[in-house]
Design a protein around this motif. Structure first.
Motif, mmCIF file in Angstrom:
data_model
loop_
_atom_site.group_PDB
_atom_site.id
_atom_site.type_symbol
_atom_site.label_atom_id
_atom_site.label_comp_id
_atom_site.label_asym_id
_atom_site.label_seq_id
_atom_site.Cartn_x
_atom_site.Cartn_y
_atom_site.Cartn_z
ATOM 1 N N VAL A 296 0.836 -1.208 0.000
ATOM 2 C CA VAL A 296 0.000 0.000 0.000
ATOM 3 C C VAL A 296 0.869 1.255 0.000
ATOM 4 O O VAL A 296 0.576 2.238 -0.693
ATOM 5 C CB VAL A 296 -0.958 -0.012 1.209
ATOM 6 C CG1 VAL A 296 -1.671 1.329 1.353
ATOM 7 C CG2 VAL A 296 -1.989 -1.134 1.075
ATOM 8 N N ASN A 300 1.265 4.214 -3.106
ATOM 9 C CA ASN A 300 1.020 5.630 -2.882
ATOM 10 C C ASN A 300 2.281 6.479 -2.893
ATOM 11 O O ASN A 300 2.243 7.651 -2.536
ATOM 12 C CB ASN A 300 0.284 5.807 -1.546
ATOM 13 C CG ASN A 300 -1.106 5.228 -1.592
ATOM 14 O OD1 ASN A 300 -2.017 5.850 -2.113
ATOM 15 N ND2 ASN A 300 -1.285 4.028 -1.084
ATOM 16 N N PHE A 344 -1.118 5.818 7.848
ATOM 17 C CA PHE A 344 -2.208 5.384 6.967
ATOM 18 C C PHE A 344 -3.476 6.173 7.267
ATOM 19 O O PHE A 344 -3.808 6.421 8.428
ATOM 20 C CB PHE A 344 -2.483 3.891 7.151
ATOM 21 C CG PHE A 344 -1.556 3.002 6.366
ATOM 22 C CD1 PHE A 344 -0.236 3.356 6.153
ATOM 23 C CD2 PHE A 344 -1.997 1.802 5.838
ATOM 24 C CE1 PHE A 344 0.628 2.538 5.438
ATOM 25 C CE2 PHE A 344 -1.153 0.978 5.123
ATOM 26 C CZ PHE A 344 0.172 1.339 4.914
ATOM 27 N N GLN A 348 -6.419 4.018 2.874
ATOM 28 C CA GLN A 348 -5.304 3.073 2.940
ATOM 29 C C GLN A 348 -5.586 1.962 3.943
ATOM 30 O O GLN A 348 -5.226 0.798 3.720
ATOM 31 C CB GLN A 348 -4.022 3.836 3.298
ATOM 32 C CG GLN A 348 -3.553 4.744 2.163
ATOM 33 C CD GLN A 348 -2.627 5.849 2.623
ATOM 34 O OE1 GLN A 348 -2.446 6.071 3.823
ATOM 35 N NE2 GLN A 348 -2.052 6.573 1.679
#
Length: 391
Positions: A296, A300, A344, A348
């Protein structure tokens, strides 16, 4: 739909989310974004309560156990969890950069920042932060174990049941809607194809690491104890398959005890170690959470460093202690440190939940298999102590 398992419901939610994002007008997606905003705020409020409600009683129960043997077993379980986490870090940082291509124009951030904004927001500030929750849990857990008083212990156990009820009755049923909203918004932003392609790659890598770490754990255990690795792995197959079917370490305990018996682990040791490790040993879950978090972050364009992930891995082994015994309990317990240590946000975290739950069965199977490797080691240590005492 309630009769379906959580994973099928999440798959349906992802498909519906993609269809909604592709074929419905912006106000519909914004309506889902509004739900996501409210649900995310509620989740942020509950996360510190989850940490206190599960970590504090978990530490208290560990402290009330069988002294030296408890300490040895817990230490081995924690070391195994750390090895699994750093193994996942090494593999993920080596392989995932070749598979994940970052689009600088997109980050799966809060809907109000990069995707469609909600119609309105409701603030739900938590009573205290994640680190405060961990400190409170440690103080309460250690204090309950030391004082052995029943009043606060009973209160915390009842509080744990309340928190678990919130997870089972509120959070888990609403998760599919949250996931659907996230995927609808990402589809509307034109990025869902890239996200889904990462899902499949991460899933394959995670399962491969699970199998490798199981082989490693049993190899170490059998080299130390003098047992056959092949026989021990063969004896573990029923426990592994049961865990895949039940998605629960606790539900697998009876079968895992039989596996330990076939491995020649003495009755007293297996009846102590297997239930204890079902709570404190989460090597499979750590592999999954570490790998998914890195995936993740790479999606990003967030930096992934050893120092940052080391702290995260060390804390995972603590926060997942006594994680709620429901599918996805480990990722629920880890949401706090995903937020506080890795930064996060809601979207996310939703991706983490979806990634984690897609392989939760295999993570549980890895956890319980490692439990029996630890049982073999502890049985050998216990036997050596008994022999020394007799001599």
């Amino acid at each position: 739909m309630n009769n379906l398992g959580l994973l099928p419901r999440l798959v349906i939610a992802i498909v519906l989310g993609i269809l909604i994002g592709q074929f419905t007008p912006a106000p519909v997606v914004r309506l889902l974004a509004t739900f996501n905003s409210i649900f995310g705020a509620f989740l942020g409020f509950v996360i510190p309560l989850i940490i206190v409600g599960f970590v504090a009683p978990g530490i208290a129960e560990l402290g009330a156990g069988a002294g030296k043997l408890l300490g040895i077993t817990t230490a081995i379980a924690y070391i195994s969890t750390l090895i699994s986490g750093f193994f996942a870090f090494g593999v993920s940082t080596s392989i995932l950069p070749k598979l994940i291509h970052v689009n600088a124009q997109f980050a799966a951030t809060n809907p109000e920042e990069a995707l469609l904004a909600p119609f309105f927001q409701i603030e739900m500030p938590p009573l205290f932060g994640v680190m405060s929750a961990l400190i409170i849990a440690f103080i309460l857990g250690i204090g309950m174990a030391a004082l052995k008083e029943k009043t606060i212990y009973n209160f915390m156990n009842e509080f744990q049941k309340i928190v678990q009820m919130v997870i089972v009755k509120v959070i888990i049923p609403l998760l599919p809607f949250h996931i659907a909203g996230i995927f609808a918004n990402m589809t509307y932003a034109g990025e869902v194809a890239r996200i889904l392609s990462v899902f499949g790659k991460v899933f394959v890598i995670v399962i491969a690491m699970h199998l490798i770490i199981i082989l490693f754990q049993f190899t170490i255990a059998c080299l130390y104890s003098g047992k056959s690795v092949i026989s021990a792995l063969k004896n573990q197959i029923p426990g592994y398959l049961t865990a895949i079917g039940t998605q629960s370490s606790a539900a697998t305990i009876p079968v895992n005890l039989q596996c330990a018996e076939r491995n020649g682990v003495s009755k007293g040791i297996r009846e102590f170690v297997v239930p204890l490790c079902a709570t404190v040993h989460l090597s499979g879950s750590t592999i999954t959470l570490t790998t998914c978090a890195i995936a993740v972050m790479m999606l990003n364009g967030m930096p992934v460093t050893l120092s940052q992930m080391a702290g995260f891995i060390f804390m995972l082994g603590v926060t997942m202690v006594a994680a709620p015994g429901v599918p996805g309990g480990a990722v629920m317990a880890a949401l706090g440190i995903l937020q506080s240590m890795l930064g996060f946000n809601d979207a996310q975290q939703a991706l983490m939940i979806a990634l984690y739950l897609a392989q939760d069965s295999f993570g549980t199977a890895c956890n319980v298999s490692g439990d029996n490797a630890i049982a073999i080691i502890v049985d050998k240590i216990s036997g050596s102590d008994r022999n020394l005492q007799k001599a």
